[in-house]
Design a protein around this motif. Structure first.
Motif, PDB file in Angstrom:
ATOM      1  N   UNK A  90       0.849  -1.202   0.000  1.00 40.76           N
ATOM      2  CA  UNK A  90       0.000   0.000   0.000  1.00 40.76           C
ATOM      3  C   UNK A  90       0.875   1.239   0.000  1.00 40.76           C
ATOM      4  N   UNK A  91       1.922   1.173   0.826  1.00 40.25           N
ATOM      5  CA  UNK A  91       2.825   2.305   0.926  1.00 40.25           C
ATOM      6  C   UNK A  91       3.528   2.538  -0.416  1.00 40.25           C
ATOM      7  N   UNK A  92       3.897   1.436  -1.090  1.00 41.32           N
ATOM      8  CA  UNK A  92       4.577   1.569  -2.372  1.00 41.32           C
ATOM      9  C   UNK A  92       3.649   2.222  -3.398  1.00 41.32           C
ATOM     10  N   UNK A  93       2.398   1.795  -3.426  1.00 45.24           N
ATOM     11  CA  UNK A  93       1.451   2.364  -4.397  1.00 45.24           C
ATOM     12  C   UNK A  93       1.222   3.844  -4.102  1.00 45.24           C
ATOM     13  N   UNK A  94       1.053   4.158  -2.839  1.00 43.29           N
ATOM     14  CA  UNK A  94       0.873   5.564  -2.474  1.00 43.29           C
ATOM     15  C   UNK A  94       2.130   6.359  -2.866  1.00 43.29           C
ATOM     16  N   UNK A  95       3.284   5.729  -2.708  1.00 46.70           N
ATOM     17  CA  UNK A  95       4.538   6.376  -3.092  1.00 46.70           C
ATOM     18  C   UNK A  95       4.541   6.701  -4.576  1.00 46.70           C
ATOM     19  N   UNK A  96       4.124   5.747  -5.392  1.00 45.50           N
ATOM     20  CA  UNK A  96       4.069   5.973  -6.842  1.00 45.50           C
ATOM     21  C   UNK A  96       3.139   7.155  -7.132  1.00 45.50           C
ATOM     22  N   UNK A  97       1.977   7.137  -6.511  1.00 46.82           N
ATOM     23  CA  UNK A  97       1.000   8.203  -6.766  1.00 46.82           C
ATOM     24  C   UNK A  97       1.582   9.563  -6.386  1.00 46.82           C
ATOM     25  N   UNK A  98       2.201   9.620  -5.212  1.00 47.98           N
ATOM     26  CA  UNK A  98       2.718  10.923  -4.770  1.00 47.98           C
ATOM     27  C   UNK A  98       3.885  11.383  -5.647  1.00 47.98           C
ATOM     28  N   UNK A  99       4.734  10.444  -6.043  1.00 44.96           N
ATOM     29  CA  UNK A  99       5.856  10.809  -6.919  1.00 44.96           C
ATOM     30  C   UNK A  99       5.333  11.435  -8.210  1.00 44.96           C
ATOM     31  N   UNK A 100       4.298  10.810  -8.753  1.00 44.96           N
ATOM     32  CA  UNK A 100       3.751  11.261 -10.033  1.00 44.96           C
ATOM     33  C   UNK A 100       3.022  12.597  -9.856  1.00 44.96           C
ATOM     34  N   UNK A 101       2.150  12.647  -8.879  1.00 40.98           N
ATOM     35  CA  UNK A 101       1.290  13.818  -8.722  1.00 40.98           C
ATOM     36  C   UNK A 101       2.087  15.032  -8.249  1.00 40.98           C
ATOM     37  N   UNK A 102       2.912  14.833  -7.223  1.00 42.11           N
ATOM     38  CA  UNK A 102       3.589  15.996  -6.658  1.00 42.11           C
ATOM     39  C   UNK A 102       4.689  16.525  -7.572  1.00 42.11           C
TER      40      UNK A 102
END
Lengths: 335, 774
Positions: free
Chosen positions: B507-519
């Motif tokens: 879950x943390x990895x997926x959230x990491x991907x999302x934040x990397x992309x979005x931010x």
């Protein structure tokens, strides 16, 4: 000419051997059998059959002994002031664990010169597990002013067998304790015999050369092909002794005809026959041997990560089988 | 009202278990009391290394009486029924039963059973032993003579005594009498192990706390923490230094002492050449000491703070000296690791193959470590291959991602190849929490490009919702590659998070991907990269499985085949004909496709959670997700934001209302006329000839707004698309005010419905308004 006997040379704060003798005396006075070191290479005092095997079964047992412990991987060619591939453990095993074991331990510290009004002694969680012995227990590492000086464990399981009753085990790191009470920063500077001037023998004089030579052996020269062979020899011999040691007090009729002459029969278990084992101790010696061979191979870096687990399991299988055999001996409480 | 005081006095309880144990004790005892109808005013539990204590205030002396009615048979029922009733109700004869009359059913018996409330003391005497016997310690043990028997008491460490008193404030308390495995409850406790080991007789909570305090025991862990923190800060301040605060360490240290005494020690300045994080890690992990820093420079000072459990007779000199000695020994080890890790490894020639495979430069220390990691064949996960294989996959993916995030592909690949190289270093072996950081330090020392060095540390980020997101493009590329490879890998082997179980932190990895992309505003369609990542992972996985079948066959042949004269191997080989192998691979492929779709929806779920945490509306995410490009996380986020802003305006709200009205009418009418009955374009001529003015206005507005909205969506200008839709609002409002959709003239009706359908289509270009609540 021998120098005149000096009693204060045996003060535990002045000599390594004084510390050792004080601990022996302390535990002897509390009813322990004082044993001598087991005459085999082991990684820790726990491997001594007086602990591993005697911790199993219902019989009460109290023993204390010094055990030279070999950890081939910890060798530092004599260059590290705190790490040795050969060092001494002082081991106490009390079965069943007495209710005042913590107090007894603190009294023993006092006996070797640790002033408990001056030093901060603490029991810090440290659960003990020996994958090769199939053993675990709960307890602490005992801290003296932030230094781990002992290991304190209530054995819950040994050789895969639940302990009933539970034994309490104390393991003192003698060199560390001695460094502490002598106020020495380097293990090789410890006063070994308590002598002064030219009578003084240091720990380095006794052991430094050995540390250097054995580090070379453990890391560079040990013949791995031979070690692998010795490992499997010990394993094979252990299994053979375990198989050969079973004696049955069975009604012969209960043993199927075609199995009667098969020496392995007992090892595979038979119903309703009362079994005794006659070779538990020699079999366990081979288990110890296999374990040490594994440690040497590990230090030589020739066991891969995946193989490592399987070697540990192989030794554990031996120790479990030895534990099971021991429970069928007089010492293990069999009638 | 009386109070209960309970203390369970034992040998040292592990620090990490104390707080939860106190909570469990409070909860278990109070729940059991309440279950028996014994309510209380307040309860608080405490823990020290040697005791758990519980104080419950305001308990009644006895529970409420319970009156129970039990219905019986009618009067004159057969004897068997009567006897059954008497037995069940515990009555001796019918004389003890009451007769009740019911106009419909006639007279029947009823038993009134009155149970006096249980004495609270008796209830406690039952509850506490039960709680002790079933206490939820994470690990518990047996001890002493009693452990000869099978079911002896288990506790975290040997339990020595139990104190349990009950009574009102003004009166003498009584001991609640019970026994657990030979331990008899009493009113005696003990103070500090060294300062006040003698017995202390206790009445109730108040004198318990003061007696303990006198006996050098601070009962409340939070107070111990306050004392430690305040003393630590004071000592630091006196030296012109600043405490490096550490809540986790503070909590642990407070669980190691009953009477905290903070002391300051020091070590040689030369150790400060070791990276500060490593100094802190060793002092923290091994010695449970705090470190200090210079408030001006932020650099670590050569001091540490220890918390002892003793008011030493020499003021702590010996304790400080002893701790200092151990800290120095630990720092010597760390210095040794720091030095060794920068030097060459022995047996370099054996790493040649690994170095070639990963294109490593064996003259550099960190490259050597990576080669070693590969050579050793350290397994990352049994089904996902070795660390070396994993690094190869990550490096390839990082290279592919580089152009998209604006990174140099060479640097991204190099950083990925060194990203895990610190795992076999001595320092990380000793302090796993320094992974990444040490890699960066060693990379800097061997002269790697600054972006490459930074990426080695930053590719693990963000480690959690509050962790910083890296911004250097090289770091972003490697961080994305690492996380995508992990996610794809575990999805491919079907080890996804379930419920509260997420051992690989996916879950943390997926959230990491999302934040990397979005931010970072990275515009990337994930599917292309997932395809390739899946391809890499699964090729290896597939053939590994085929290999293992063949292996098993050989083994089975050895074992069973010979005995029964069967050639198992040949049989399996036949099964593994090219056609069979293809079928197997295709089956795997189908599984992969399903896993792939599932992973994408996992990303959507994580995105929803993240946006919801940021205050966005859950339904807006759904509304946007149903509209195309669902693998472009940045786009989704922007659309959700634009839609949210639009719906916050009056135009937005009214348009939504208009849409809903249109959609409802259409739904109702489509039921009559059939799905798609109003799909076509409205006849403009008919509107011109017979339509109302509002109808014409809507047709004109739609004709203008629809292409504008579509063009804006195509250009990913969601504000523009919303603005175009907003232009529709007056026409929609006026239409619904003035126009009757279901006109008696079927042609007019159909035409108006077509008009509404066009409105529905226009909004759908932007989002699925059906999914928006309100």
């Amino acid at each position: 000419m021998f120098p005149a006997a000096q009693s204060d040379a045996l003060d535990p704060t002045r000599s390594f051997q004084g510390l050792l003798l004080t601990l022996q005396r302390f535990w002897a006075e509390r009813g322990c059998v004082i044993l001598q070191p087991y005459d085999m290479e082991v990684g820790a005092g726990t491997f001594h059959p007086a602990t591993t095997l005697r911790a199993l079964g219902p019989k009460p047992w109290k023993a204390a002994y010094v055990q030279p412990s070999r950890r081939p991987k910890d060798g530092r060619y004599g260059e590290n002031p705190n790490r040795l591939q050969h060092y001494y453990q002082f081991q106490v095993i009390l079965k069943p664990s007495p209710p005042n074991l913590q107090q007894l331990y603190l009294d023993s510290l006092r006996a070797i010169g640790v002033d408990l009004a001056l030093h901060d002694v603490r029991f810090v969680e440290d659960d003990w597990e020996s994958p090769t012995l199939g053993a675990w227990g709960l307890g602490w590492e005992c801290w003296c002013d932030g230094m781990e000086v002992s290991q304190f464990t209530y054995f819950q399981q040994v050789a895969g067998v639940e302990c009933a009753p539970v034994a309490g085990e104390l393991t003192y790191g003698l060199e560390r304790l001695a460094m502490y009470v002598q106020g020495v920063e380097n293990v090789y500077d410890l006063n070994f015999n308590g002598g002064e001037g030219e009578d003084r023998i240091s720990y380095g004089e006794v052991f430094l050369q050995a540390e250097q030579e054995f580090s070379r052996h453990n890391f560079e020269h040990a013949n791995t092909e031979m070690l692998f062979r010795h490992f499997s020899d010990a394993e094979t011999e252990c299994k053979a002794l375990l198989a050969a040691g079973w004696e049955e007090r069975a009604a012969p009729a209960e043993v199927p005809e075609h199995y009667r002459d098969d020496p392995r029969y007992g090892a595979f278990g038979s119903p309703a026959v009362e079994q005794r084992h006659a070779l538990a101790l020699p079999a366990y010696d081979q288990c110890i041997k296999a374990s040490h061979m594994f440690n040497l191979l590990d230090a030589r870096g020739v066991i891969s990560v995946t193989e490592r687990q399987s070697y540990i399991l192989r030794v554990r299988e031996l120790s479990k089988a030895c534990g099971a055999a021991w429970l069928k001996t007089a010492g293990g409480g069999a009638n | 009202m009386p109070d209960l005081l309970l203390e369970l006095f034992s040998e040292e309880i592990p620090a990490r278990m104390q707080r939860k144990a106190a909570d469990d004790l409070r909860k278990l005892v109070t729940d059991a009391l309440v279950e028996r109808g014994l309510v209380y005013e307040g309860a608080k539990a405490f823990a020290t290394p040697r005791r758990l204590a519980l104080h419950i205030a305001g308990l009644p002396v006895r529970g409420r009486d319970i009156r129970e009615e039990r219905k019986g048979p009618r009067v004159g029922a057969p004897d068997a029924a009567v006897q059954g009733f008497l037995k069940a109700a515990g009555l001796a004869s019918l004389d003890q039963a009451t007769i009740v009359s019911d106009p419909k059913k006639g007279d029947s018996y009823i038993a009134v059973i009155e149970k006096p409330g249980q004495e609270t003391v008796a209830a406690i005497a039952e509850i506490v032993p039960a709680v002790i016997r079933a206490f939820p310690w994470p690990k518990s043990m047996r001890w002493g003579k009693a452990s000869s028997a099978g079911a002896s008491l288990r506790w975290v460490r040997p339990l020595h005594s139990i104190l349990c008193t009950f009574g009102a404030e003004t009166e003498d308390t009584e001991i609640v009498p019970f026994e657990v495995d030979g331990i008899v409850s009493g009113n005696v406790t003990h103070g500090h192990r060294f300062h006040a080991p003698g017995a202390i007789t206790v009445k109730r909570f108040d004198d318990y706390v003061t007696s303990l305090e006198k006996a050098k025991v601070v009962l409340d862990a939070d107070r111990r923490k306050e004392i430690i923190l305040a003393d630590a800060k004071t000592l630091a301040f006196a030296q012109g230094l600043e405490l490096v605060e550490d809540e986790g360490l503070l909590e642990e240290v407070a669980g190691l002492v009953e009477w905290p005494v903070v002391l300051m020690g020091s070590f040689e300045e030369r150790f400060l050449e070791i990276p500060g994080e490593a100094i802190r890690a060793t002092i923290r992990a091994n010695q449970k000491c705090f470190v200090l820093r210079d408030p001006e420079t932020g650099a670590l000072a050569n001091r540490f703070l220890l918390t002892s459990n003793l008011i030493a007779s020499d003021g702590g000199t010996a304790i400080t000296a002893g701790n200092g000695r151990v800290v120095r020994a630990r720092l010597s080890d760390a210095a040794y690791f720091w030095q060794t890790d920068r030097g060459p490894l022995p047996d370099l020639d054996t790493f040649q193959a690994s170095a070639e495979k990963l294109d490593l430069d064996l003259s550099k220390p960190l490259d050597q470590r990576m080669a070693k990691l590969d050579k050793l064949g350290v397994v990352f996960h049994a089904k996902l291959g070795t660390q070396g294989e994993r690094v190869q996959r990550i490096a390839a993916l990082a290279r592919e991602l580089a152009p998209i995030v604006g990174a140099d592909p060479e640097k991204a690949e190099r950083a990925a190849k060194l990203a895990k190289a610190d795992l076999p270093t001595e320092m990380v072996g000793e302090f796993p929490e320094l992974q990444g950081l040490m890699g960066r330090k060693y990379a800097e020392l061997q002269g790697e490009d600054p972006s490459v060095s930074a990426a080695i540390e930053e590719h693990y980020k963000p480690a959690g919702p509050s962790d910083r997101v890296p911004t250097d493009p090289v770091s972003v590329a490697v961080a994305l590659a690492d996380k995508l490879d992990t996610l794809v890998g575990f999805w491919a082997i079907d080890e996804k998070p379930t419920g509260s179980k997420d051992p690989y932190a996916l879950r943390r990895a997926a959230l990491g991907v999302i934040r990397l992309v979005v931010e970072n505003g990275v515009k990337v369609r994930l599917t292309g990269f997932l395809d390739r990542a899946f391809g890499r992972v699964s090729t290896a996985g597939r053939f590994a499985e085929l290999d293992s079948i063949a292996e098993q066959a050989t083994e089975l042949n050895e074992r069973v085949g010979r005995q029964f004269g069967l050639d198992v191997e040949a049989y399996v080989q036949a099964q593994l004909s090219p056609a069979a192998a293809r079928a197997f691979i295709e089956k795997t492929e189908m599984g992969m496709l399903a896993a792939y779709a599932d992973l994408l929806s996992f990303f959507h779920d994580r995105l929803k959670v993240m946006l919801r945490d940021q205050g966005a509306r859950h339904d807006l995410v759904d509304a946007v997700l149903s509209k195309g490009a669902s693998d472009d996380l940045l786009l989704i986020t922007r659309r959700v934001a634009a839609l949210g802003r639009f719906l916050d305006t009056e135009d937005g709200r009214n348009l939504l209302a208009g849409y809903k009205r249109a959609a409802n009418i259409l739904r109702a009418e489509e039921k009559k006329d059939g799905e798609g009955a109003f799909a076509g374009a409205p006849e403009l001529q008919l509107i011109a000839d017979a339509g109302l003015i509002e109808e014409k206005a809507l047709a004109v507005a739609l004709a203008q707004a629809t292409p504008k909205a579509e063009a804006a969506v195509a250009a990913e200008d969601y504000e523009g698309a919303m603005a175009a839709l907003a232009e529709l609002r007056p026409a929609v409002d006026a239409f619904f005010d003035q126009v009757t959709v279901n006109d008696p003239d079927p042609a007019l009706r159909a035409n108006r419905l077509k008009l509404l359908n066009q409105l529905r289509q226009a909004t759908r270009a932007v989002a699925d308004f059906d999914r928006i609540a309100g």
